[in-house]
Design a protein around this motif. Sequence first.
Motif, PDB file in Angstrom:
ATOM      1  N   ALA A  71      13.251  19.294   1.164  1.00 24.19           N
ATOM      2  CA  ALA A  71      12.331  19.079   0.038  1.00 24.19           C
ATOM      3  C   ALA A  71      12.082  20.385  -0.721  1.00 24.19           C
ATOM      4  N   HIS A  74      15.488  21.317  -2.640  1.00 27.22           N
ATOM      5  CA  HIS A  74      16.077  20.334  -3.551  1.00 27.22           C
ATOM      6  C   HIS A  74      15.068  19.594  -4.430  1.00 27.22           C
ATOM      7  N   HIS A  75      13.812  19.638  -4.076  1.00 29.94           N
ATOM      8  CA  HIS A  75      12.769  18.919  -4.813  1.00 29.94           C
ATOM      9  C   HIS A  75      11.540  19.815  -4.932  1.00 29.94           C
TER      10      HIS A  75
END
Length: 121
Positions: A71, A74-75
């Motif tokens: 997370a 990538h996010h």
Amino acid sequence: MTATEQWIFLCAAHKTPKECPAIDYTRHTLDGAASLLNSNKYFPSRVSIKESSVAKLGSVCRRIYRIFSHAYYHHRNIFDEFENETCLCKRFTVFVTKYNLMSKDNLIVPILEEGPGESEA
């Protein structure tokens, strides 16, 4: 599932560990963690933990931490928003560090160096 180019995680929910899309890895990991922690074989007491089960905790913690890593890398915007509200990754990192459940080499999210709201998006 990946975190960085150097960190590719295989899913242990399969007979032979293999790569899974991140959403499947997350679901498999959380389902497996819940099953293990609710297992009377490994955790018969809610008050104490058998020494032989401590290694199982370390393995589960490593797998859960990988979800935070994914997370974060990538996010990041979603991670930062959620982390600013809950400090869940930071609290989890403090927990695994305090009880020596993970090697510090595997703690790749720089969460302990940042104060609240200091992460860069």
